[in-house]
Design an enzyme around this catalytic site. Structure first.
Site, mmCIF file in Angstrom:
data_model
loop_
_atom_site.group_PDB
_atom_site.id
_atom_site.type_symbol
_atom_site.label_atom_id
_atom_site.label_comp_id
_atom_site.label_asym_id
_atom_site.label_seq_id
_atom_site.Cartn_x
_atom_site.Cartn_y
_atom_site.Cartn_z
ATOM 1 N N CYS A 57 11.499 63.703 -28.765
ATOM 2 C CA CYS A 57 10.664 63.538 -30.002
ATOM 3 C C CYS A 57 9.170 63.583 -29.950
ATOM 4 C CB CYS A 57 10.039 61.508 -29.749
ATOM 5 S SG CYS A 57 9.041 60.932 -30.917
ATOM 6 N N HIS B 260 4.775 55.050 -31.344
ATOM 7 C CA HIS B 260 6.465 55.714 -31.309
ATOM 8 C C HIS B 260 7.132 55.157 -31.997
ATOM 9 C CE1 HIS B 260 10.306 57.110 -29.539
ATOM 10 N NE2 HIS B 260 10.575 56.486 -29.611
ATOM 11 N N ASP C 248 11.185 48.651 -46.113
ATOM 12 C CA ASP C 248 9.785 48.200 -45.413
ATOM 13 C C ASP C 248 10.517 47.062 -44.106
ATOM 14 O OD1 ASP C 248 10.588 45.892 -47.525
ATOM 15 O OD2 ASP C 248 8.740 45.086 -46.084
ATOM 16 N N CYS D 128 6.563 63.029 -31.119
ATOM 17 C CA CYS D 128 5.005 62.530 -31.512
ATOM 18 C C CYS D 128 4.484 62.230 -30.124
ATOM 19 C CB CYS D 128 4.944 60.584 -31.529
ATOM 20 S SG CYS D 128 5.667 59.551 -30.007
ATOM 21 N N ASP E 298 3.605 42.770 -51.626
ATOM 22 C CA ASP E 298 4.397 41.897 -52.036
ATOM 23 C C ASP E 298 4.086 40.770 -52.584
ATOM 24 O OD1 ASP E 298 3.148 40.783 -49.937
ATOM 25 O OD2 ASP E 298 4.943 40.669 -49.257
ATOM 26 N N SER E 299 4.533 40.243 -53.522
ATOM 27 C CA SER E 299 4.363 39.480 -54.337
ATOM 28 C C SER E 299 3.704 38.203 -53.862
ATOM 29 C CB SER E 299 5.441 38.722 -55.450
ATOM 30 O OG SER E 299 6.270 38.306 -54.452
ATOM 31 N N GLY E 300 3.854 37.770 -52.390
ATOM 32 C CA GLY E 300 3.741 37.028 -52.179
ATOM 33 C C GLY E 300 4.715 35.541 -51.625
ATOM 34 N N GLY E 301 5.520 35.375 -52.736
ATOM 35 C CA GLY E 301 6.256 35.092 -53.036
ATOM 36 C C GLY E 301 7.329 34.639 -51.905
ATOM 37 N N PHE E 302 8.120 35.408 -51.059
ATOM 38 C CA PHE E 302 8.348 35.647 -49.446
ATOM 39 C C PHE E 302 7.922 35.171 -48.396
ATOM 40 C CE2 PHE E 302 10.202 37.450 -45.301
ATOM 41 C CZ PHE E 302 11.599 37.112 -46.379
ATOM 42 N N CYS F 146 4.896 60.871 -26.973
ATOM 43 C CA CYS F 146 6.571 61.175 -25.885
ATOM 44 C C CYS F 146 6.045 62.807 -25.305
ATOM 45 C CB CYS F 146 7.295 61.872 -26.940
ATOM 46 S SG CYS F 146 8.374 60.047 -26.952
ATOM 47 N N GLN G 169 17.436 38.258 -57.582
ATOM 48 C CA GLN G 169 17.799 37.825 -56.735
ATOM 49 C C GLN G 169 18.736 37.367 -57.299
ATOM 50 O OE1 GLN G 169 15.890 36.429 -54.158
ATOM 51 N NE2 GLN G 169 14.210 36.888 -54.015
ATOM 52 N N GLY H 189 16.212 39.071 -51.312
ATOM 53 C CA GLY H 189 16.576 37.399 -51.264
ATOM 54 C C GLY H 189 17.531 37.482 -50.035
ATOM 55 N N ASP I 209 9.092 36.129 -57.066
ATOM 56 C CA ASP I 209 9.676 35.705 -57.021
ATOM 57 C C ASP I 209 9.573 34.409 -56.407
ATOM 58 O OD1 ASP I 209 9.344 37.076 -54.853
ATOM 59 O OD2 ASP I 209 11.548 37.362 -54.721
#
Lengths: 391, 391
Positions: free
Chosen positions: A327, A358, A289, A329, A91-95, A332, A212, A239, A145
């Site tokens: 599952c 899991h 994500d 995994c 990410d850009s760091g903005g959030f 499980c 945005q 946003g 952003d």
């Protein structure tokens, strides 16, 4: 070349695609586990590979503070640093800076903020965010952003959107001038044990723009159109998940998607629950994500084919069944609910490890099933009501 | 039958042996990772298998408090509960209760103590310790003893030793009467995913006696002889690592070993460093356990073929080399010192996980090499001075 995207099949609005990156092809729709500071909390890279994670997300803000961009760059970039041969997005760091609230100050030039670690003062600009993300060397990087707060009046949202557009142009300009500086562009790279494959010299990162515009359909449309005008390798919807009701999130996603080009990857940032990622994939989102699978795991909240399980509950103390009988995994396949409940109750670190494995498995399996379903042309089965049933 | 022990080779005082238990054969000398509450902190069972751990140690005191003996018994015993198919040893709870200091009161009948978790009052006796250990169902269980404090005058040491002898007789008597009650003695057992093998019905646990006697050679001799007179499947040296100097520990181990039968396994409780476990194996000790590899890992102290590495140091921030170039563990095969240093500095839980895996690997590899060396008749190489060189 940088990244490329192709669509292999569609089912209504849903798209089955392939995002080719300098570190491998990512099949979409894809869920990206979050590895904040170059580690998906509690889960080692070989297990992430085993789970089928195709692309991880790293947080520029956190990596900038620790271990520092220059350190990672000197070590060959994030892939080599963390021994992750597959794709990465930063990410850009903005959030993240937005989330600091009282610790930040926004101007046209950029954002002044204080580190949550030691209170030291820092300044992020579109240019410095690009510089950091190029130094970290993810495959996909994001324009800088401003994440508009919610609620905000129309004027505030518009001003914020306008600034994000100017920042987007500055981000792109810096990127164009410096994209050859990515650490792996120059040399073939191999980690000490050969786990990180070679990159083709000359390849560059893909830069995504971020739409945005708050919760306003007209502003979202305008933001989308003017971001597309600047031109990016992919488009994110930013946003959202900032406190608005879920129904509104969905509405905004839906009307924003209408204005995004169909031949570019669409990334919905920071969502969501297992039901939501299925729903958004159905709407035509390609990438998502969220920290939820790992964060919920740390709190003993587990996602299963039979619904949510709060493993801390006493009712599981004598339960010999696997967490999720459907599952496959490694958790499980081996451990009982009684054991997982015990680990959680005893505050053992293995609880976090196994719960995270899991939950990530459940998310990645879910998206794998969504892709399979789009390929088969049968999306309907992926709107189960079971998931939302709390146990 | 319960357990059996045979010696395949010797080299001076060192012995290469095989301890047959209801859950597999343990090659000795062996280091037992400590899984306090049914988990070796941060390391999953499949990785412990991969590392070649043959036998784990569980703490009766901790398991008694959480999840509780009855809970584990109903779930088929520790092996099944934690999905560990190989051997397990439990301590008697005596040492742990001893460590509570102000929270305990010792009488001839037993020990009253307060839980470190909630302050609730409990009473351990030789009989209740046996009952707990039979319920937990480890392969090797320990007689209930009093760990004599250090320093203590001769009279106090003798009185304490006498009581431990009486408790040993009571432990054995209770065990003889109840050994058929072990959860896996009655039925073939398979964990949900088939990871725990079947036990032969009719098998029982092996009960070890514990030699006390403080630091006094005559009392150690007397304790050994009278414990042997009672008769156990193996003999442990207890009451060490209680604050005495290391040279004295070694001295006590040496003169106690002289009085232990050569045809039974000898277990030195709670040691030690990598150099110490090699040294004690050289003196004829067959079994050892210690929290050091996992505890040190949590503090960033790592054992390598090149000496100790304090991974938190800034000098490793840019170090691309593997932690230990001679180590084949999954950590050294994949990650750099720079990455491990970063994980530690960023307080990531993966630091504990990876550090613990490496340290356990180092301990288990060390003992594997010791066994190999005894088999080859060349023990000398296992007294390296390198290990003690701090970096």
């Amino acid at each position: 070349m940088s990244i490329s995207f192709q669509i292999d099949a569609t089912q209504n609005a849903a798209r089955l695609g392939r995002l080719a990156t300098p570190h491998g092809v990512v099949e979409t729709p894809v869920f990206m586990p979050v590895g904040t500071v170059a580690s998906v909390k509690g889960v080692s890279q070989d297990i992430l590979e085993e789970l089928g994670a195709q692309i991880l997300l790293g947080n520029t803000y956190h990596l900038y503070l620790r271990p520092g961009v220059e350190q990672v760059r000197q070590l060959g970039g994030l892939h080599r640093f963390m021994s992750w041969p597959r794709a990465i997005l930063t990410d850009s760091g903005g959030f993240q800076v937005f989330s600091l609230n009282e610790l930040r100050k926004v101007t046209e030039a950029g954002v002044t903020f204080r580190s949550h670690l030691d209170g030291s003062s820092h300044f992020f600009t579109p240019e410095s965010s690009m510089e950091a993300q190029i130094g970290l060397g993810a495959d996909v990087i994001m324009a800088f952003d401003e994440c508009t707060e919610h609620p905000a009046d129309r004027e505030r949202v518009q001003q914020s959107m306008e600034m994000t557009l100017r920042w987007a142009a500055r981000s792109k300009e810096y990127f164009k001038a410096h994209k050859r500086e990515v650490p792996w562009a120059r040399t073939a790279e191999v980690c000490p044990a050969g786990h990180v494959g070679t990159s083709v010299p000359g390849q560059t990162q893909g830069l995504f723009g971020i739409v945005q515009g708050g919760m306003d359909p007209a502003l979202r449309k305008e933001s989308a159109e003017r971001t597309i005008e600047i031109g990016f390798a992919g488009y994110a919807i930013g946003g959202l998940s900032v406190g608005e009701p879920r129904a509104l999130t969905r509405e905004v996603v839906e009307f924003t998607l209408e204005h995004l080009p169909s031949d570019k990857p669409r990334y919905l940032m920071g969502v969501g629950t297992p039901e939501e990622i299925v729903e958004y994939a159905g709407l035509g989102v390609d990438m998502m994500d969220c920290v939820l699978p790992t964060r919920a795991a740390r709190h003993g909240l587990l996602f299963t084919s039979e619904g949510r399980v709060s493993i801390k509950q006493k009712r599981y103390a004598g339960d010999q069944e696997p967490l999720d009988p459907k599952c496959g995994c490694r958790v499980c396949q081996r451990y009982s609910r009684a054991y997982l409940r015990h680990l959680y109750a005893a505050n053992e670190v293995l609880a976090q490890v196994l719960n995270s494995i899991h939950n990530l498995s459940f998310y990645l399996d879910t998206m794998r099933a969504v892709r399979h379903s789009i390929a088969l042309g049968n999306k309907a089965q992926f709107f189960p009501t079971e998931h939302s049933r709390a146990r």
